[in-house]
Motif scaffolding. Structure first.
Motif, short mmCIF file in Angstrom:
data_model
loop_
_atom_site.label_atom_id
_atom_site.label_comp_id
_atom_site.label_asym_id
_atom_site.label_seq_id
_atom_site.Cartn_x
_atom_site.Cartn_y
_atom_site.Cartn_z
N SER A 253 -41.65 -92.30 -54.76
CA SER A 253 -40.78 -92.50 -53.60
C SER A 253 -39.83 -93.67 -53.84
CB SER A 253 -41.61 -92.76 -52.34
OG SER A 253 -42.43 -91.66 -52.03
N VAL A 254 -40.35 -94.75 -54.42
CA VAL A 254 -39.53 -95.93 -54.71
C VAL A 254 -38.45 -95.57 -55.74
CG1 VAL A 254 -39.54 -98.24 -55.74
CG2 VAL A 254 -41.32 -97.58 -54.11
N ALA A 256 -37.16 -92.65 -56.47
CA ALA A 256 -36.17 -91.71 -55.92
C ALA A 256 -35.25 -92.39 -54.92
CB ALA A 256 -36.89 -90.52 -55.28
N ALA A 257 -35.78 -93.33 -54.12
CA ALA A 257 -34.94 -94.07 -53.19
C ALA A 257 -33.89 -94.87 -53.95
CB ALA A 257 -35.79 -94.99 -52.33
N ARG A 258 -34.29 -95.47 -55.05
CA ARG A 258 -33.35 -96.25 -55.85
C ARG A 258 -32.28 -95.36 -56.47
NH1 ARG A 258 -37.24 -100.73 -58.93
NH2 ARG A 258 -38.05 -101.69 -57.01
N LEU A 259 -32.67 -94.15 -56.85
CA LEU A 259 -31.70 -93.21 -57.42
C LEU A 259 -30.65 -92.82 -56.39
CD1 LEU A 259 -30.86 -91.43 -59.83
CD2 LEU A 259 -32.30 -89.63 -58.84
N VAL A 260 -31.07 -92.57 -55.15
CA VAL A 260 -30.12 -92.22 -54.09
C VAL A 260 -29.13 -93.37 -53.89
CG1 VAL A 260 -29.84 -91.71 -51.63
CG2 VAL A 260 -31.69 -90.66 -52.91
N ARG A 261 -29.63 -94.59 -53.88
CA ARG A 261 -28.72 -95.74 -53.73
C ARG A 261 -27.75 -95.83 -54.90
NH1 ARG A 261 -30.26 -101.89 -54.83
NH2 ARG A 261 -28.25 -102.83 -54.40
N GLU A 262 -28.25 -95.59 -56.11
CA GLU A 262 -27.40 -95.67 -57.30
C GLU A 262 -26.26 -94.65 -57.24
OE1 GLU A 262 -27.88 -94.62 -62.03
OE2 GLU A 262 -29.56 -95.59 -61.00
N VAL A 268 -31.14 -96.66 -49.02
CA VAL A 268 -32.06 -95.83 -48.24
C VAL A 268 -33.46 -96.43 -48.26
CG1 VAL A 268 -30.69 -93.78 -48.73
CG2 VAL A 268 -32.66 -94.33 -50.19
N GLY A 269 -34.28 -95.98 -47.31
CA GLY A 269 -35.67 -96.38 -47.25
C GLY A 269 -36.55 -95.49 -48.12
N THR A 303 -37.14 -104.56 -49.95
CA THR A 303 -38.41 -103.84 -50.05
C THR A 303 -38.34 -102.83 -51.21
OG1 THR A 303 -37.72 -102.24 -48.34
CG2 THR A 303 -38.94 -104.18 -47.61
N VAL A 304 -38.08 -101.58 -50.94
CA VAL A 304 -38.18 -100.55 -51.98
C VAL A 304 -37.19 -100.74 -53.12
CG1 VAL A 304 -39.21 -98.79 -50.49
CG2 VAL A 304 -36.73 -98.96 -50.64
N HIS A 305 -36.11 -101.48 -52.89
CA HIS A 305 -35.13 -101.70 -53.94
C HIS A 305 -35.36 -103.02 -54.67
CE1 HIS A 305 -32.80 -98.21 -52.65
NE2 HIS A 305 -33.03 -98.61 -51.42
N ASP A 306 -36.46 -103.67 -54.39
CA ASP A 306 -36.76 -104.97 -54.97
C ASP A 306 -37.97 -104.86 -55.89
OD1 ASP A 306 -36.41 -108.04 -54.82
OD2 ASP A 306 -38.53 -107.74 -54.41
#
Length: 343
Positions: A253-254, A256-262, A268-269, A303-306
Motif C-alpha cells: 500500500s505504501v 503504490a501510494a508513492r507511485l500515484v504521487r510520483e 495520496v493516503g 506518513t506513507v510518503h516518509d
C-alpha cells in the motif's frame, strides 16, 4: 424551516470528481481527493448529515458527536460548519495538535481518548450529556449513502461510459463498508456486467470474514492504513455484494501510494495505495479496472510518503516498488506477495 434549509444546503454541496488514467492500459482512477475536504469521506459525511436531518435526529441546536479520526472527522466538521452546528470528534490515542488542526480549522472540537476502542462509549456519553446526536457512521453509513441515483456509483459509471466503455472491475477499500455496498447495489440495480472487488489491508477482519464466511470474525487489531480495514466485521460490510476481496500487504500500500504521487503529483493516503495494488492484480488478468483516489493531503507527506514513518512501522516498500515499476514498464505482474481469493 431549518430542516428544509439544511437539506437545501447539503444538496448544493455536490460536484463530480474527475476520472484519471494512469500510464497503464486498462486502469482508471476516480479522484475523490478533489472534494473540498480532500477525501472520499466528504460524500459519506454529507450523506450522514442529510440522513440525520431527514430523520429528525439533527436539528438547529443539535451538537453532533462522532467517534473517528482522519478524513471522516474533517469531512463531518466541514458539514457541521455549513449547517452552523457544534461538532466534536472523539479521537483515539494521545492528544495531538497536528491531528486536531484540520478539524479545529473548520470550527470543530477534538477530544482524545485511551484506550482507542473507548472512543465509541465516550462519544455516546458525550452526545447524551449534550442532548446531541452521536453520528455513529459504522451503524448508519451503509443505509445513508445513496446507491440508486445521484451518488458516487452512478457518477462513476456515467463517466466511464462517456470515456468509452464499462469496466470489468471496480476496486474499493472498506472502512464503514458504505461505499462498497452502494457500488454493489448499484451494479445489480442497473444490470452492469462489472464485478466488485474490495481491497483490504493487514490486520483487517474483512478479508478473512469474507473468505471463511464468518459473520462475527474479529482480529482485534487496528489497521495501519488510515480510513480502511477494521478489527471486526462492521454492519455496513455486506459480503454477498462482493465478487472478490483482495488482501494487500501494508508495505505494498505504501509503495503504490508513492507511485500515484510520483505520476500525478497528488500526495495520496495509504488507502489509495491499497486500492491501486489490488487494481493492478486485476489488470494483470486482462481486465479493465476503475479504482479510487480515496484521499490526499500534505499530512501524508509525513506518513506513507516518509521513509522514517514506514521504517518505524516495520514496513519496507522497496520490493513492492520494484514490482510496480516493472509492471508499469510492460513487464509481468510478479508481486512478492498478496493474492486474491475467489469464492
Amino acid at each position: 424551516m431549518w430542516s428544509t434549509e439544511a437539506i437545501r444546503r447539503l444538496d448544493g454541496e455536490t460536484a463530480p470528481t474527475p476520472l484519471l488514467r494512469l500510464p497503464l492500459p486498462g486502469l482508471r482512477l476516480k479522484d475523490e481527493s478533489a472534494h473540498p475536504t480532500g477525501t472520499l469521506k466528504h460524500r459519506l459525511a454529507r450523506a450522514l448529515f442529510r440522513y440525520g436531518v431527514a430523520c429528525g435526529r439533527i436539528r438547529e441546536d443539535t451538537a453532533v458527536v462522532e467517534a473517528t479520526g482522519g478524513g471522516s472527522a474533517v469531512a463531518q466538521a466541514y458539514f457541521a460548519r455549513l449547517l452552523g452546528l457544534r461538532f466534536i470528534a472523539v479521537m483515539p490515542g494521545e492528544p495531538s495538535p497536528a491531528r486536531a488542526a484540520a478539524v479545529e480549522e473548520l470550527g470543530g472540537e477534538c477530544r482524545f481518548v485511551n484506550p482507542p476502542l473507548a472512543i465509541y462509549d465516550e462519544a455516546r456519553r458525550l452526545a447524551a450529556e449534550l442532548n446531541g446526536h452521536f453520528m455513529d457512521q459504522f451503524a448508519w453509513a451503509e443505509r445513508a449513502v445513496d446507491w440508486q441515483s445521484g451518488g458516487l456509483a452512478e457518477e462513476l459509471f456515467d463517466q466511464v461510459r462517456q470515456a468509452g466503455g464499462e469496466p470489468g472491475w471496480v476496486v474499493v477499500g472498506a472502512g464503514t463498508g458504505a461505499t462498497a455496498a452502494a457500488l454493489g447495489r448499484h451494479i445489480r440495480l442497473r444490470g452492469h456486467a462489472t464485478r466488485l472487488a474490495v481491497a483490504d489491508p493487514e490486520n483487517s477482519a474483512y478479508f478473512p470474514g469474507w473468505a471463511y464466511d464468518v459473520a462475527d470474525y474479529s482480529t482485534g487489531m487496528p489497521s495501519r492504513i488510515e480510513g480502511i480495514g477494521r478489527p471486526r466485521l462492521e454492519a455496513g460490510f455486506i459480503p454477498s455484494l462482493y465478487d472478490l476481496v483482495i488482501p494487500v500487504p501494508d508495505a505494498a500500500s505504501v509503495a503504490a501510494a508513492r507511485l500515484v504521487r510520483e505520476i500525478t503529483g497528488i500526495p495520496v493516503g495509504g488507502s489509495t495505495g491499497t486500492n491501486l495494488w489490488a487494481a493492478c492484480e486485476l489488470v494483470s488478468r486482462g481486465s479493465e479496472v476503475v479504482t479510487l483516489i480515496a484521499d490526499a493531503g500534505p499530512r501524508y507527506l509525513g506518513t506513507v510518503h516518509d521513509d522514517g514513518w514506514a521504517a518505524g512501522r516495520g514496513l519496507d516498500p522497496r520490493p513492492y516498488t520494484v514490482a510496480l515499476e516493472r509492471f508499469l514498464a510492460g513487464g509481468p505482474w510478479a508481486p512478492p506477495g498478496a493474492a486474491g481469493m475467489d469464492r
